[in-house]
Write a protein that holds these residues in place. Sequence first.
Motif, short mmCIF file in Angstrom:
data_model
loop_
_atom_site.label_atom_id
_atom_site.label_comp_id
_atom_site.label_asym_id
_atom_site.label_seq_id
_atom_site.Cartn_x
_atom_site.Cartn_y
_atom_site.Cartn_z
N ASP A 1 -18.10 12.64 -1.42
CA ASP A 1 -18.44 12.49 -2.83
C ASP A 1 -19.92 12.18 -3.00
OD1 ASP A 1 -15.80 12.89 -3.48
OD2 ASP A 1 -15.31 10.76 -3.50
N ILE B 1 -19.47 17.24 -2.65
CA ILE B 1 -18.76 17.47 -3.90
C ILE B 1 -19.33 16.58 -4.99
CG2 ILE B 1 -16.53 17.17 -5.07
CD1 ILE B 1 -15.16 18.21 -2.62
N ASP B 2 -19.56 17.18 -6.14
CA ASP B 2 -20.09 16.43 -7.28
C ASP B 2 -18.92 15.80 -8.04
OD1 ASP B 2 -21.37 15.42 -9.45
OD2 ASP B 2 -22.31 17.30 -10.08
N ALA B 3 -18.69 14.53 -7.78
CA ALA B 3 -17.56 13.83 -8.38
C ALA B 3 -18.00 12.68 -9.28
CB ALA B 3 -16.63 13.31 -7.28
N ASN C 1 -16.10 12.52 -12.55
CA ASN C 1 -14.70 12.19 -12.29
C ASN C 1 -14.55 10.70 -12.01
OD1 ASN C 1 -15.43 15.01 -11.20
ND2 ASN C 1 -13.23 15.17 -11.57
N ASP D 1 -6.46 12.49 -11.00
CA ASP D 1 -7.71 13.21 -11.19
C ASP D 1 -7.85 14.35 -10.18
OD1 ASP D 1 -10.46 13.27 -12.51
OD2 ASP D 1 -10.99 13.13 -10.39
N VAL D 2 -7.39 14.13 -8.94
CA VAL D 2 -7.43 15.20 -7.95
C VAL D 2 -6.57 16.38 -8.40
CG1 VAL D 2 -6.78 15.84 -5.59
CG2 VAL D 2 -7.98 13.71 -6.01
N TYR E 1 -13.66 19.85 -10.59
CA TYR E 1 -14.60 19.50 -9.53
C TYR E 1 -15.53 20.67 -9.23
CZ TYR E 1 -12.01 15.29 -8.35
OH TYR E 1 -11.43 14.06 -8.40
N ARG F 1 -9.56 18.00 -3.18
CA ARG F 1 -10.83 18.39 -3.77
C ARG F 1 -11.41 19.61 -3.08
NH1 ARG F 1 -13.65 12.42 -4.74
NH2 ARG F 1 -12.12 11.71 -6.27
N ARG G 1 -9.69 22.63 -4.28
CA ARG G 1 -10.10 23.00 -5.63
C ARG G 1 -11.46 23.69 -5.64
NH1 ARG G 1 -7.79 19.70 -9.53
NH2 ARG G 1 -8.76 21.08 -11.06
N THR G 2 -12.30 23.37 -4.68
CA THR G 2 -13.66 23.92 -4.66
C THR G 2 -13.84 25.05 -3.65
OG1 THR G 2 -14.33 22.18 -3.11
CG2 THR G 2 -14.70 21.76 -5.45
#
Length: 210
Positions: free
Chosen positions: A6, A10-12, A15, A70-71, A76, A108, A111-112
Amino acid sequence: MLFDVDGTLIDAVDNQRRVWATWAGRYGVDADEVHRVALRTRPWETFARVVPDQDPQECLAALHALEDEDVRSGVYGAFDGASELLGALPSGAWALVTSNYEHRVRGRFARTGLPVPEIIVDAAAVEEGKPSPVPYLRAAERLGARPEDCLVVEDAPSGVEAGLRAGMTVWGVNSATAVDGVHRHFTSLREAVPDILAFARRGGPSGPQG
């Protein structure tokens, strides 16, 4: 190559802010203050600061439930360069070292579209989290690498401190100013990609750092 997740890959940020804001609302405390504290401390320490009269186990359970949701439903994005970078590294040459939990990291990454390495050292894998050097030393051990041959890529002061205490080369990314102690600083992950891949090809540090 040892990567934080994070804030590094990954830009969290949004979130995490939303999760903490929802959590703060449940406990009737100021969301901005909670987020400021949470950025600098681990959850147990955050609870002790902002809701000292509450059961920390219940606080943690509530936070975990919000993070898991949130995940599943949050939006994301991977930082620019992350996919290119990780896709170019041999699968056995890198690991993730995170203060989060593996199932969330995998969610995550799914998702990305980022590739997942063979080794993930998460919060459940060690008794001492960052800024302790233990997570990074555990990752190096599992990779069969000497600490002095490892490159840590981080964005946060606690992670930078952990890598330095482990005796590793530490590069900072995704911040306008350098975190104290880093050997090199890049304002973005994209900017760092060529040098990280060059480090991987060399198999360790070479030349002056700075």
